[in-house]
Write an enzyme that holds these catalytic residues in place. Sequence first.
Site, PDB file in Angstrom:
ATOM      1  N   GLU A   1      -7.567  -5.244  -0.250  1.00 54.42           N
ATOM      2  CA  GLU A   1      -8.201  -6.240  -1.778  1.00 54.42           C
ATOM      3  C   GLU A   1      -7.992  -7.596  -1.249  1.00 54.42           C
ATOM      4  O   GLU A   1      -9.153  -8.176  -1.853  1.00 54.42           O
ATOM      5  CB  GLU A   1      -7.856  -5.750  -3.055  1.00 54.42           C
TER       6      GLU A   1
ATOM      7  N   HIS B   1       0.688  -1.046  -0.169  1.00 55.33           N
ATOM      8  CA  HIS B   1       0.080  -0.704  -0.249  1.00 55.33           C
ATOM      9  C   HIS B   1       0.433   1.262   0.277  1.00 55.33           C
ATOM     10  O   HIS B   1       2.056   0.838   0.874  1.00 55.33           O
ATOM     11  CB  HIS B   1      -0.926   0.060   0.992  1.00 55.33           C
TER      12      HIS B   1
END
Length: 354
Positions: A297, A242
Amino acid sequence: MNSGLEDVVAAETVLSDVDGEGGRLTIRGQPLSALAGRKAFEEVVHLLFQGFFDDLPDPEHLAAMLGQARTDVFDRTRTLLPVLAGLPVYDAMRAALAPMPDGITLDDALRLVAAPAVLIPALLRQAAGQEPIAPDPARSHAVDVVRMLDRDKGGAALGAYLVTVSDHGLNASTFAARVVASTQAGLTSAVLAGLGALKGPLHGGAPGPVIEMLDGIAAEGDAQAWIDRALGRGDRLMGFGHRIYRIRDPRADALKAALRTLDRANDRLAFAEEVERIALVALRQRKQSRVIETNVEFYTALLLEAVGFPPDSFTGVFAMGRVVGWIAHAREQALTGRLIRPKSLYIDEQARAA
Ligand code: ACO
């Protein structure tokens, strides 16, 4: 040059804060843990819309208005379905949203929130040769989506998912929506900008490939070998890493908790946890300069699969939740009255070559 705009502050917002070091997401003053699985999606819509629409009613009335918006959108969706037949879910959604009125009222906003929720089940049923199921405005938004899929379980898990992804600071799609809103274009234009930015695998396009990865590993029966080969080729493991979080993405655990409420997901969850464990060790060994942790995700893929969505609809379902954040940010940006217009650094190729 900072081509990814890392650490650049490009907006002031009251909507949400992503604490990348602490692994915390705060939405309008409330930690994600107080919202996901605890508040209905409609309550979070109310939370995010506060201050951006003069005529915002109380949460209960807003939920009723959203139910009505689903019904309004359904009539329009039905007439569009034959034209959308055969398109992938994401492309059909983009095509269906584009002609919607480009206003800035609460009604415009609620129609945009309702549209993905009504459209995706209708598209999935159409692909299976079935008639769409009309929304029931009296149900909660998430329960109604599951009902329109002709499923009877998973409403609470989907609700927790939609809340979890409703807003997340100045991510790529939200920034795109704010840029468009800063030109004083309407909400549909801002939402379409967000939708466009969401598509790529570095942002909202990752969960479909997470399923491909899990299926590939299951078929081979050796997670370590599959992961080593992927990383050896220089591939990125979808569902990990991220830009902001340097610690586990708090949304991953919110979704894992929601997943545990779905009995049928248990075996798949245990398998995915084992893959996650092996992937994290491999990433730590190979990418020592960078902390790469599980992102939202990874468990999004498992949760949406367990609720009954096929992988090619995952990005669209992400938009079903994030549309609220796009709208709130678009309003917040437009109300500043300020056009977003940064500078670029011109490289004179001819002068360089001379
Ligand atoms: N797998 C393998 N390596 C990775 C991963 C990953 N998932 N993520 C980052 N890296 C590596 C990069 O290859 C790079 O390595 P290098 O220095 O040896 O070249 C290093 O980590 C730094 O990568 P950056 O691209 O600078 O990191 P950035 O902050 O831009 O990455 C991103 C964020 C795009 C999300 C990245 O982690 C990624 O591609 N992840 C996979 C896709 C994914 O899961 N996307 C969903 C993100 S969550 C969301 O948007 C809702």
